[in-house]
Motif scaffolding. Structure first.
Motif, short mmCIF file in Angstrom:
data_model
loop_
_atom_site.label_atom_id
_atom_site.label_comp_id
_atom_site.label_asym_id
_atom_site.label_seq_id
_atom_site.Cartn_x
_atom_site.Cartn_y
_atom_site.Cartn_z
N ASP A 1 0.83 -1.21 0.00
CA ASP A 1 0.00 0.00 0.00
C ASP A 1 0.86 1.26 0.00
O ASP A 1 0.58 2.22 -0.72
N PHE A 2 1.92 1.26 0.81
CA PHE A 2 2.82 2.41 0.87
C PHE A 2 3.48 2.64 -0.49
O PHE A 2 3.50 3.77 -1.00
N ALA B 1 2.51 1.79 -3.45
CA ALA B 1 1.52 2.22 -4.45
C ALA B 1 1.24 3.72 -4.39
O ALA B 1 0.86 4.32 -5.40
N ARG B 2 1.44 4.33 -3.24
CA ARG B 2 1.16 5.77 -3.08
C ARG B 2 2.35 6.67 -3.43
O ARG B 2 2.20 7.88 -3.46
N GLN B 3 3.53 6.07 -3.69
CA GLN B 3 4.72 6.90 -3.89
C GLN B 3 4.95 7.22 -5.36
O GLN B 3 5.01 6.32 -6.19
N ASP C 1 5.30 5.94 -13.17
CA ASP C 1 4.51 4.70 -13.03
C ASP C 1 5.28 3.50 -13.58
O ASP C 1 4.76 2.71 -14.35
N ALA D 1 8.40 8.76 2.04
CA ALA D 1 7.11 9.44 2.14
C ALA D 1 7.38 10.93 2.25
O ALA D 1 8.08 11.38 3.17
N ASP E 1 4.75 12.90 2.34
CA ASP E 1 3.52 13.34 3.00
C ASP E 1 3.51 12.72 4.40
O ASP E 1 4.54 12.33 4.92
#
Length: 184
Positions: free
Chosen positions: A14-15, A17-19, A41, A79, A81
């Motif tokens: 999940d982490f 996929a957000r980067q 991507d 991250a 964010d």
């Protein structure tokens, strides 16, 4: 505090996929360390112990050379964010080129990009999380299209000729593998 894991967990997936960006580091004995940012991507999780990323031609072919010579690779996500986190993948990598038998199956998992040269596949040895508290908080404005536009300007034959003439060795003189043909 750093924590190590033998494989990717659902939270790690999940982490990742957000980067929007990740960093790749490779090295070989007696040569410069290579550290490159990546985006567009181009990262895929193949299973809990294997990841891959699509490599688009840009400035050299150092990762290919280092993996041929040594095999070690580290991939890092930060991250920018909240919550703060740094995530590293330690493993052994290899390049898969369009002429290789497994190319079609791997390439089908990616969005085609102009200038695609190879796919790096990484067998995970271990992954690590750490705090990331020293990384600034930032927001993504938008992806850059410059590399796609640059690569789209050239024909397949021009791109292949360039790779054969300029990317057969690393900046330190290590041999690389270059594509025999472009992806279908």
């Amino acid at each position: 505090m750093a924590e190590f894991f033998p494989a990717l967990t659902p939270a790690h997936r999940d982490f990742i996929a957000r980067q929007p960006v990740f960093f790749v580091a490779t090295a070989a004995a007696g040569v410069r360390i290579n550290l490159s940012p990546k985006g567009m991507d181009s990262f895929r999780i193949l299973d809990e112990r294997t990841v891959a990323y699509l490599d688009v031609a840009g400035s050299g072919n150092e990762t290919n050379a280092h993996l041929l010579a040594d095999g070690r690779i580290t991939i890092m996500f930060c991250a920018f964010d909240q919550p703060a986190l740094i995530f590293r993948i330690y493993g052994r990598g290899r390049a898969v080129l369009p002429q290789d038998a497994e190319w079609q199956g791997l390439h089908a998992q990616f969005t085609p990009l102009p200038g695609t040269r190879q796919i790096f596949v990484v067998a995970i040895d271990e992954v690590q999380t750490s705090c990331g508290w020293g990384v600034p908080q930032m927001t993504l404005d938008h992806p850059r299209e410059t590399l796609n536009k640059y690569n789209a300007k050239y024909s397949d034959d021009e791109r292949l000729a360039y790779w054969r003439g300029h990317e057969g060795v690393s900046i330190d003189g290590l041999p690389t593998r270059v594509p025999d043909a472009l992806p279908a």
